[in-house]
Design a protein around this motif. Structure first.
Motif, PDB file in Angstrom:
ATOM      1  N   MET A 109      44.827  46.907  44.383  1.00  0.00           N
ATOM      2  CA  MET A 109      44.119  48.247  45.050  1.00  0.00           C
ATOM      3  C   MET A 109      42.717  48.283  45.263  1.00  0.00           C
ATOM      4  SD  MET A 109      43.897  51.592  42.794  1.00  0.00           S
ATOM      5  CE  MET A 109      42.650  50.835  41.763  1.00  0.00           C
ATOM      6  N   LEU A 110      42.006  47.572  44.476  1.00  0.00           N
ATOM      7  CA  LEU A 110      40.708  47.649  44.636  1.00  0.00           C
ATOM      8  C   LEU A 110      40.300  46.646  45.943  1.00  0.00           C
ATOM      9  CD1 LEU A 110      39.326  47.298  40.682  1.00  0.00           C
ATOM     10  CD2 LEU A 110      38.983  49.196  42.428  1.00  0.00           C
ATOM     11  N   ARG A 111      40.954  45.481  45.917  1.00  0.00           N
ATOM     12  CA  ARG A 111      40.483  44.788  47.060  1.00  0.00           C
ATOM     13  C   ARG A 111      40.930  45.290  48.348  1.00  0.00           C
ATOM     14  NH1 ARG A 111      42.098  38.433  44.964  1.00  0.00           N
ATOM     15  NH2 ARG A 111      40.104  38.063  44.082  1.00  0.00           N
ATOM     16  N   ARG A 112      41.946  45.977  48.371  1.00  0.00           N
ATOM     17  CA  ARG A 112      42.167  46.723  49.784  1.00  0.00           C
ATOM     18  C   ARG A 112      41.032  47.816  50.036  1.00  0.00           C
ATOM     19  NH1 ARG A 112      48.516  48.269  48.388  1.00  0.00           N
ATOM     20  NH2 ARG A 112      49.198  46.126  48.623  1.00  0.00           N
ATOM     21  N   ALA A 113      40.508  48.170  48.974  1.00  0.00           N
ATOM     22  CA  ALA A 113      39.411  49.258  49.123  1.00  0.00           C
ATOM     23  C   ALA A 113      38.159  48.299  49.712  1.00  0.00           C
ATOM     24  CB  ALA A 113      39.247  50.052  47.973  1.00  0.00           C
ATOM     25  N   GLY A 114      38.079  47.199  49.832  1.00  0.00           N
ATOM     26  CA  GLY A 114      37.064  46.341  50.084  1.00  0.00           C
ATOM     27  C   GLY A 114      36.240  46.091  48.989  1.00  0.00           C
ATOM     28  N   MET A 115      36.440  45.982  47.556  1.00  0.00           N
ATOM     29  CA  MET A 115      35.619  45.723  46.710  1.00  0.00           C
ATOM     30  C   MET A 115      36.076  44.328  45.915  1.00  0.00           C
ATOM     31  SD  MET A 115      35.667  49.405  44.624  1.00  0.00           S
ATOM     32  CE  MET A 115      35.458  50.875  45.623  1.00  0.00           C
ATOM     33  N   PRO A 116      35.014  43.707  45.749  1.00  0.00           N
ATOM     34  CA  PRO A 116      34.943  42.042  45.380  1.00  0.00           C
ATOM     35  C   PRO A 116      35.253  42.196  43.841  1.00  0.00           C
ATOM     36  CG  PRO A 116      32.997  42.708  45.516  1.00  0.00           C
ATOM     37  CD  PRO A 116      33.574  43.767  46.027  1.00  0.00           C
ATOM     38  N   VAL A 117      36.733  41.856  43.332  1.00  0.00           N
ATOM     39  CA  VAL A 117      36.972  41.682  42.166  1.00  0.00           C
ATOM     40  C   VAL A 117      37.797  40.444  41.914  1.00  0.00           C
ATOM     41  CG1 VAL A 117      37.180  44.252  41.566  1.00  0.00           C
ATOM     42  CG2 VAL A 117      39.244  42.998  42.628  1.00  0.00           C
ATOM     43  N   THR A 118      37.754  39.978  40.419  1.00  0.00           N
ATOM     44  CA  THR A 118      38.695  38.892  40.006  1.00  0.00           C
ATOM     45  C   THR A 118      39.086  38.946  38.617  1.00  0.00           C
ATOM     46  OG1 THR A 118      38.378  36.454  39.829  1.00  0.00           O
ATOM     47  CG2 THR A 118      36.511  37.597  38.936  1.00  0.00           C
ATOM     48  N   VAL A 119      40.068  38.140  38.384  1.00  0.00           N
ATOM     49  CA  VAL A 119      40.685  38.331  36.801  1.00  0.00           C
ATOM     50  C   VAL A 119      40.342  37.085  36.240  1.00  0.00           C
ATOM     51  CG1 VAL A 119      42.991  38.672  35.833  1.00  0.00           C
ATOM     52  CG2 VAL A 119      42.396  39.585  37.965  1.00  0.00           C
ATOM     53  N   THR A 120      40.137  37.267  35.006  1.00  0.00           N
ATOM     54  CA  THR A 120      39.971  36.293  33.937  1.00  0.00           C
ATOM     55  C   THR A 120      40.703  36.468  32.872  1.00  0.00           C
ATOM     56  OG1 THR A 120      38.273  37.275  32.545  1.00  0.00           O
ATOM     57  CG2 THR A 120      37.430  36.080  34.558  1.00  0.00           C
ATOM     58  N   GLU A 121      40.902  35.410  31.902  1.00  0.00           N
ATOM     59  CA  GLU A 121      41.764  35.445  30.781  1.00  0.00           C
ATOM     60  C   GLU A 121      41.235  35.229  29.574  1.00  0.00           C
ATOM     61  OE1 GLU A 121      46.277  33.514  29.431  1.00  0.00           O
ATOM     62  OE2 GLU A 121      45.272  32.773  31.405  1.00  0.00           O
ATOM     63  N   ARG A 122      41.286  35.856  28.494  1.00  0.00           N
ATOM     64  CA  ARG A 122      40.665  35.857  27.110  1.00  0.00           C
ATOM     65  C   ARG A 122      41.582  36.038  25.935  1.00  0.00           C
ATOM     66  NH1 ARG A 122      37.903  38.914  23.611  1.00  0.00           N
ATOM     67  NH2 ARG A 122      38.032  40.576  25.100  1.00  0.00           N
ATOM     68  N   GLY A 123      42.292  34.910  25.599  1.00  0.00           N
ATOM     69  CA  GLY A 123      43.213  35.156  24.523  1.00  0.00           C
ATOM     70  C   GLY A 123      44.510  35.569  25.271  1.00  0.00           C
ATOM     71  N   ASN A 124      45.041  36.820  24.575  1.00  0.00           N
ATOM     72  CA  ASN A 124      46.140  37.468  25.210  1.00  0.00           C
ATOM     73  C   ASN A 124      45.927  38.364  26.459  1.00  0.00           C
ATOM     74  OD1 ASN A 124      47.890  35.956  23.774  1.00  0.00           O
ATOM     75  ND2 ASN A 124      47.830  37.128  21.677  1.00  0.00           N
ATOM     76  N   LEU A 125      44.525  38.634  26.341  1.00  0.00           N
ATOM     77  CA  LEU A 125      44.035  39.746  27.447  1.00  0.00           C
ATOM     78  C   LEU A 125      43.739  39.115  28.751  1.00  0.00           C
ATOM     79  CD1 LEU A 125      41.417  41.708  25.137  1.00  0.00           C
ATOM     80  CD2 LEU A 125      43.821  42.388  25.957  1.00  0.00           C
ATOM     81  N   LEU A 126      44.042  40.056  29.876  1.00  0.00           N
ATOM     82  CA  LEU A 126      43.644  39.713  31.113  1.00  0.00           C
ATOM     83  C   LEU A 126      42.794  40.747  31.483  1.00  0.00           C
ATOM     84  CD1 LEU A 126      47.076  39.470  32.998  1.00  0.00           C
ATOM     85  CD2 LEU A 126      45.313  37.490  32.593  1.00  0.00           C
ATOM     86  N   GLU A 127      41.325  40.284  32.061  1.00  0.00           N
ATOM     87  CA  GLU A 127      40.143  40.902  32.119  1.00  0.00           C
ATOM     88  C   GLU A 127      40.019  41.189  33.750  1.00  0.00           C
ATOM     89  OE1 GLU A 127      37.962  40.109  27.952  1.00  0.00           O
ATOM     90  OE2 GLU A 127      37.188  39.154  29.708  1.00  0.00           O
ATOM     91  N   LEU A 128      39.682  42.385  34.052  1.00  0.00           N
ATOM     92  CA  LEU A 128      39.307  42.634  35.608  1.00  0.00           C
ATOM     93  C   LEU A 128      37.856  42.747  35.663  1.00  0.00           C
ATOM     94  CD1 LEU A 128      40.747  43.311  38.483  1.00  0.00           C
ATOM     95  CD2 LEU A 128      40.572  45.858  37.580  1.00  0.00           C
TER      96      LEU A 128
END
Length: 272
Positions: free
Chosen positions: A19-38
């Motif tokens: 959704m955010l990328r379609r709105a033109g916003m530069p985002v990425t996802v990382t992983e920390r333990g069992n969590l995914l972080e945006l």
């Protein structure tokens, strides 16, 4: 970077990222333990990004709503469904392969083949003055089955990678695996080959390593899919298949994708 949201739900993170990328916003996802972080790459988008996330969480998409069959959807609705599964580069290459197939089969077969094969002079002579030929064999397909098979897996694997890591990463992985698989196939069998399957296996290898032991990672693939794809690769080396298979392109594409996956995990440990 600014952390926008964290969750153990990979589907939620992937939906937010899309959704955010379609709105033109530069985002990425990382992983920390069992969590995914945006994460938001540029702070100037923070206010707008948080507002979009607030709206998303206030009115999340209803997964229980029945989905209309693709055949019954209008053009705009069908595009909306497909766009959620891939990014712009996935779509552009998909269409380009279809255009080349039309030219190769119906419009100008000899001309199309002569312009896109690895080496126009046959044998084992590299055409250094025409470097596009080292990539363009991925656009050529020699049967409808060949074309449909490769485009399906390109959309599924390439689309997932592009939604998770962006177009630049998908372009880079595509170019590297195309170069490696095309060169290997040319070296073994000569220039008369084509197909996107070397890249498809490269994407498979990349996803395997990036998501290894991370079942919640957005690139994690079902075990049955991995068994099918590796099984198909192995069958290519037997006499059991009824079609010609570019075995070297498949194998080297997979290996190059695996190596890129290891490099990605080593160089970008926080951006998995």
């Amino acid at each position: 970077m600014i952390k926008l949201h964290s969750s153990r739900d990979s589907q939620e993170i992937l939906a937010l990222q899309t959704m955010l990328r379609r709105a033109g916003m530069p985002v990425t996802v990382t992983e920390r333990g069992n969590l995914l972080e945006l994460w938001l790459v540029q702070a100037s988008y923070e206010a707008a990004a948080r507002e979009l996330i607030r709206e998303f969480r206030t009115n999340p998409p209803t997964e229980q709503e029945p989905q209309a069959p693709l055949a019954t959807l209008g053009g705009a609705a069908l595009w909306h469904v497909l766009a959620r599964q891939a990014g712009i580069f996935t779509f552009v290459l998909f269409v380009l392969v279809l255009i080349v197939a039309a030219a190769q089969w119906f419009v100008a077969p000899e001309f199309t083949l002569s312009q896109l094969i690895f080496s126009p002079h046959g044998g084992h002579t590299l055409e250094a003055s025409q470097p596009w030929r080292w990539i363009t064999p991925i656009l050529l397909h020699f049967s409808a089955t060949h074309l449909i098979f490769n485009l399906f897996w390109w959309w599924y694997l390439g689309g997932r990678l592009e939604l998770v890591y962006g177009s630049k990463v998908l372009i880079f992985v595509t170019l590297v695996t195309a170069l490696a698989s095309n060169y290997a196939q040319w070296y073994v069998s000569g220039p008369l080959f084509g197909g996107l399957s070397g890249v498809v296996y490269g994407l498979l290898g990349f996803a395997m390593i990036v998501a290894w032991q991370r079942p919640r990672h957005p690139l994690a693939l079902p075990p049955a899919l991995l068994v099918f794809m590796i099984g198909w690769l192995v069958l290519g080396y037997t006499d059991l298949l009824w079609v010609n298979v570019a075995n070297e392109a498949h194998s080297v594409g997979l290996i190059s994708g695996i190596l890129l996956g290891f490099v990605w995990r080593a160089k970008k440990p926080a951006m998995r």
